[in-house]
Write a protein that holds these residues in place. Structure first.
Motif, mmCIF file in Angstrom:
data_model
loop_
_atom_site.group_PDB
_atom_site.id
_atom_site.type_symbol
_atom_site.label_atom_id
_atom_site.label_comp_id
_atom_site.label_asym_id
_atom_site.label_seq_id
_atom_site.Cartn_x
_atom_site.Cartn_y
_atom_site.Cartn_z
ATOM 1 N N ARG A 159 0.827 -1.220 0.000
ATOM 2 C CA ARG A 159 0.000 0.000 0.000
ATOM 3 C C ARG A 159 0.854 1.261 0.000
ATOM 4 N NH1 ARG A 159 -1.026 4.327 -0.060
ATOM 5 N NH2 ARG A 159 -2.598 5.553 1.002
ATOM 6 N N ASN A 190 -11.117 9.360 1.988
ATOM 7 C CA ASN A 190 -10.066 10.116 1.289
ATOM 8 C C ASN A 190 -9.429 9.263 0.188
ATOM 9 O OD1 ASN A 190 -6.791 11.314 2.488
ATOM 10 N ND2 ASN A 190 -7.785 11.612 0.527
ATOM 11 N N HIS A 225 -3.129 16.655 1.201
ATOM 12 C CA HIS A 225 -1.846 17.194 0.715
ATOM 13 C C HIS A 225 -1.766 18.712 0.749
ATOM 14 C CE1 HIS A 225 -1.449 13.202 -1.672
ATOM 15 N NE2 HIS A 225 -1.143 13.059 -0.401
HETATM 16 ZN ZN ZN Z 1 -2.696 9.726 1.702
#
Ligand code: ZN
Ligand code: FAD
Ligand code: MLT
Length: 480
Positions: A342, A399, A436
């Motif tokens: 991942r 998300n 981000h």
């Molecule tokens: Zn992330």
């Protein structure tokens, strides 16, 4: 690179660095804390994705708050623009200069000040690397409340300044809750000491929260006090394959009810994301040939209790036909390998083709629309020259990381994806940036997640903290 790609942007009316400025910097910090040789400075000008690049001629590496204060005071007086920089792992172009801003790096501000074993409060300088903090805490039976793929390079000051999310968000929540105190230096060099360590404090405005997620535009974070939980005694990881995204949502619901308090991460990836990791790192996934995968982590204080819960959860998932195949382990090196499947995705996508250009979106969306946007983008890209369009991310926190990679930068593909992705996200009530930040890349889309009145208040705050606009110009706030 950006210089070519953003021709519309004009350099602000800031001073250009001269020999006189360098001499003054040499009075504030010692010579070995200043880089001016172009080959030394170059890496600090280029972001992690190698897509945004400035042409700063100087990097300053203060060791403490006082040096930061003197640097900023001088820059403010002389009208010199500054780019605060941590580990340079940011992916929205916020961490590097756009033009010739002086880079102030926290690389040498890497001291742990204290760890309180009773409250779990860690106080440290902003340049401590996340992974180093976790190792130091582990020795005291504690752990960091956040973890992300960039842990080996990112600094806690950068994490705080971007309000980083990551894989432990599901368990421990946002840095707005975990960061108890911040010391920061304002543009004029004044030190703002909000380095409280109390969990409860309602004495007026929560100024430290303004620095969380402000991406270096309001001040330079110099110290952080952060509440750290006990290191879990028992950790297990399950890696499963699923037939559809709907099944991921059903398994997530099942995990919440069956695993309850021990559920500590729930991540998803689609087949193209997974293939990038397998191909680039030449690793083998224990579960293969499924359209979707999920990584589920439990952490608690009682190994047999957690294992029992995890086994029963997986059996139910299989019996209900939600899980096609899966593997479980509590063995540290195997867990690491599963996490690599991942966490390795962003780097694998970037390195899957030499010189490829990657569009990265970190949107949040309601569960019903979460994966739909990947299919919508694939439709829009039909017949175009693209290498990959994939989705992975923190599904437990709604998300999604939507990534599109193309052989080389193309304005045509940009126009296909933007503003479409952002408008689509806003239409469904999502955020155009779940983790981000806005950085340099998304300023023109800020209005899709913030009202005009909110942006106006943001501008007023900027005026209070940085009236001359020397701190990270061209970032976060849209051009007027
Ligand atoms: Zn992330
Ligand atoms: P930088 O990249 O150096 O800077 C980021 C921003 O913060 C810039 O605007 C910079 O000006 C500002 N800044 C840095 N330090 C300071 C300071 N001391 N004071 C004021 N401003 C400062 N992000 C997530 O949220 N979740 C994830 O799961 C995640 N995973 C990632 C995985 C990989 C492989 C990579 C490359 C990135 C990932 N990121 C993630 C993005 C990035 O790592 C985070 O945003 C991180 O928090 C940035 O920290 P940094 O020290 O590298 O900051
Ligand atoms: C992640 O969750 O892996 C990240 O936020 C980084 C990325 O998607 O690039």
């Amino acid at each position: 690179l950006t210089k070519v790609r953003y021709p519309h942007l004009k350099r602000g009316q800031y001073a250009e660095i001269s020999e006189k400025h360098i001499q003054m910097f040499e009075r504030i910090v010692s010579k070995n804390q200043i880089l001016t040789d172009p080959s030394d400075v170059e890496p600090y000008n280029i972001d992690w994705l190698k897509m945004v690049c400035g042409y700063s001629s100087v990097v300053l590496k203060p060791r403490n708050t006082e040096e930061v204060s003197e640097i900023l005071k001088f820059c403010n007086d002389e009208n010199i623009a500054v780019c605060p920089q941590g580990g340079r792992t940011g992916v929205v172009g916020g961490s590097v200069p756009v033009f010739d801003e002086v880079i102030v790096s926290t690389q040498l501000m890497n001291k742990i000040i204290s760890i309180d074993p009773i409250t779990g409060v860690l106080i440290c300088q902003a340049g401590c690397v996340l992974e180093n903090l976790d190792s130091a805490l582990n020795e005291k039976g504690l752990t960091m409340p956040l973890d992300l793929g960039a842990k080996g390079s990112c600094h806690i000051g950068g994490n705080v300044s971007t309000n980083a999310g990551g894989i432990r968000y599901l368990r421990y929540g946002s840095l707005h809750g975990n960061v108890l105190g911040i010391e920061a230096v304002k543009a004029d060099g004044k030190i703002l000491d909000c380095l409280g360590t109390m969990k409860k404090d309602n004495t007026g405005y929560h100024l430290k929260n303004l620095f969380i997620g402000s991406e270096g535009t309001l001040g330079l974070v110099t110290k952080v006090a952060i509440k750290c939980p006990p290191k879990p005694k028992a950790v297990n990881v399950a890696f499963i394959g699923l037939e559809s995204f709907e099944n991921i949502l059903s398994v997530f619901q099942l995990a919440k009810s069956e695993l309850a308090e021990v559920l500590s991460a729930f991540e998803m990836m689609d087949a193209p994301s997974m293939h990038s990791v397998v191909d680039v790192y030449h690793v083998k996934s224990p579960v293969e040939k499924c359209p979707f995968y999920a990584l589920i982590e439990t952490s608690g204080s009682n190994a047999s209790h957690d294992e029992e819960k995890l086994t029963s959860f997986l059996e139910k998932g299989m019996a209900e036909g939600l899980i096609i195949d899966g593997t479980v382990t509590g063995e540290p090196s195997r867990m690491l390998n599963l996490w690599q499947l991942r966490e390795g995705i962003p780097e694998a996508i970037l390195h899957s083709k030499e010189n490829c250009y990657v569009y990265k979106y970190d949107i949040s969306l309601p569960p019903q629309q979460f994966y739909q946007i990947v299919d919508e983008c694939k439709k829009r890209l039909e017949g175009k020259n693209y290498s990959l369009c994939c989705g992975y991310g923190h599904v437990g926190d709604c998300n999604l990381h939507l990534n599109v990679s193309i052989p080389e930068y193309s304005p045509e593909i940009t126009n296909i994806l933007e503003p479409f992705v952002f408008e689509w996200t806003a239409h469904y009530g999502g955020s155009i940036s779940a983790e981000h930040g806005i950085g340099f890349k998304k300023t023109q889309y800020l209005h899709l997640s913030k009202t005009a009145e909110s942006i106006e208040v943001m501008r007023q705050l900027k005026q209070v903290f940085d009236p001359k606009g020397i701190l990270n110009p061209y970032k976060v706030l849209p051009d007027v």
